[in-house]
Design an enzyme around this catalytic site. Sequence first.
Site, PDB file in Angstrom:
ATOM      1  NE  ARG A  52      -2.879   0.248   3.288  1.00 38.84           N
ATOM      2  CZ  ARG A  52      -2.184   0.508   4.714  1.00 38.84           C
ATOM      3  NH1 ARG A  52      -1.264   1.823   4.720  1.00 38.84           N
ATOM      4  NH2 ARG A  52      -2.799  -0.253   5.145  1.00 38.84           N
ATOM      5  CE  LYS A 201     -12.752   8.968 -18.066  1.00 39.97           C
ATOM      6  NZ  LYS A 201     -13.417  10.016 -16.817  1.00 39.97           N
TER       7      LYS A 201
HETATM    8  C1  LIG Z   1     -13.908  10.315 -16.128  1.00 38.57           C
HETATM    9  C2  LIG Z   1     -13.522  12.020 -15.114  1.00 38.57           C
HETATM   10  C3  LIG Z   1     -12.955  11.828 -13.384  1.00 38.57           C
HETATM   11  C4  LIG Z   1     -13.500  11.071 -12.781  1.00 38.57           C
HETATM   12  O1  LIG Z   1     -12.804   9.598 -13.091  1.00 38.57           O
HETATM   13  P1  LIG Z   1     -12.828   8.101 -12.905  1.00 38.57           P
HETATM   14  O2  LIG Z   1     -10.790   7.869 -13.225  1.00 38.57           O
HETATM   15  O3  LIG Z   1     -13.851   7.495 -13.773  1.00 38.57           O
HETATM   16  O4  LIG Z   1     -12.698   7.940 -11.325  1.00 38.57           O
HETATM   17  C5  LIG Z   1     -13.138  13.540 -13.016  1.00 38.57           C
HETATM   18  N1  LIG Z   1     -12.786  14.551 -14.073  1.00 38.57           N
HETATM   19  C6  LIG Z   1     -12.951  14.128 -15.278  1.00 38.57           C
HETATM   20  C7  LIG Z   1     -13.217  15.134 -16.086  1.00 38.57           C
HETATM   21  C8  LIG Z   1     -13.722  12.892 -15.718  1.00 38.57           C
HETATM   22  O5  LIG Z   1     -13.903  12.843 -17.147  1.00 38.57           O
END
Ligand SMILES: *Cc1c(COP(=O)(O)O)cnc(C)c1O
Length: 385
Positions: A52, A201
Site C-alpha cells: 500500500r 481517459k
Molecule cells: C472521468 C473523469 C473524472 C473521474 O475519474 P474516474 O477515473 O472515472 O473516477 C474526473 N474528472 C473528469 C474531467 C473526468 O472526465
Amino acid sequence: MKLDNTARFSTICIHAGQEPDPSTGAIVTPIYQTSTYVQDALGQHKGYEYARTQNPTRAALEANVAAIENGVAGFAFASGMAAIGAVMTLLSAGDHVVVTDNTYGGTYRLFEKVLRKYQLDFSYVDTANPDAIAAAIRPTTKLLFLETPTNPTLRLTDIRAACDVAHARNVPVVVDNTFASPFIQRPIDFGADMVLHSTTKFLNGHSDSVGGLVVAVQPDHVEWLRFVQNAEGAILGPMDAWLVLRGTKTLPVRMERHNANGLALAQFLEAHPKVKAVHYPGLPSHPQHALACRQMRGFGGLISFELGSLDHARALLNHTRLIALAESLGGVESLISHPATMTHASVPAATRQALGITDGLVRISVGIEDIDDLRADLARALDAV
Ligand SMILES: *Cc1c(COP(=O)(O)O)cnc(C)c1O
C-alpha cells in the site's frame, strides 16, 4: 536511460521515471504484483516494506506523469474520483472552495453529497471570468478547483489569469486536466499548484483501466498527498499502473490524431444542416477560440453538439455503428453519449439547463480511427434524425 533536463515532451513521455529493471535489465518496468517485501534483517530493507505504501510499478508511473506535467511528485489512485478525494483532504471543516461551475458530474456529486457532510463549502462560478473568481473568494477560501475544457460544453478557463487572481489572495489552484491531457496543456506551466487526472481517459488511452493521479509542486502538498495516499489507501494497483505507463508512451502520437480527427469532425458537424450548434474550441465560432489558440496545443478529441430535442438525439445515438454508445472518453475508439441522461444524470435538471446541458446535446469522444470512416458513420446516423 538517464534523462537530461533538456529532454522534450515525447522523450519524457517514453522515458521519464523508468529505469531498466535492476534485477534483469528488462526495459519495461515489470508489474510488481506483490503485497509485501522480504527484509534482509530487522530494520534493513530495500525501501519497500508493504505494497500500500510503496510499489515499484506505481512509483514508475508516478515519476513518469510528474515529469510529463512538469511537477515535483505524482501520486496514483484507484480512480480519478479517489484522486480528487485525496486532494480535498488538504482542507478542513469550515473551508470553502471555488469551483468551475460546469465541472465533471462526479466531482459535483462528491462535493455536494459527500464533502458537505464534513462542513466543506463550495461556490460554483464561471471561472472563465477572473472577476467572478475574485468575487467568490472569501477569507475561508482554501482552494480554487478548475476544470478546462469543461464537460460536455467545452468552455475554457484562462488558467494563468485564474491562478493570478487566486494567488493574489493566497489561494492554491488545482486543475482537473483530464479532458485536455498534458500534451494539450500543462497547467503547472501556467501557475497551477496541482494537476489531477482521471488516468482512465487520455493518459491510459486504451479504455482498459480505471485510475487517477495527482501531481503537486508545493512541498506541503507533496508531503500531505504522500501521507494521505498511504493513510486512506485508495492506491492504484500495479497492473493498472503498468497499463497507464504503456499508455503515456504513446500519448503524443495519439493526441495528434485525436486533435486532427476532432477538428475534422467538428467542421463536418458545423456544416451539417441537422446540427444546430457545435461546441469545439478549435472552431472560430467557439466564443473562446482565441484563448484556445493561446493556451492549448491542438483542441482535443471532445466535441458536443446540439440536435434540438431528445428525440433527435436518441435517433442519432441509436444509429451510429462504428461510434459506440458509451460513457467515458479519451480512448482510441470513438464513443458517443447523451450527457443529460448519462454522465450528468445526477446534476439537478435546473442546473443542467443553466449549464447548457440540454436534452438535445450529444457528446462525442473522437478516437483515432480513420477520419473517413468516422465521418461516414456520423453522416449515416444523421440521416436517421
Ligand atoms: C472521468 C473523469 C473524472 C473521474 O475519474 P474516474 O477515473 O472515472 O473516477 C474526473 N474528472 C473528469 C474531467 C473526468 O472526465
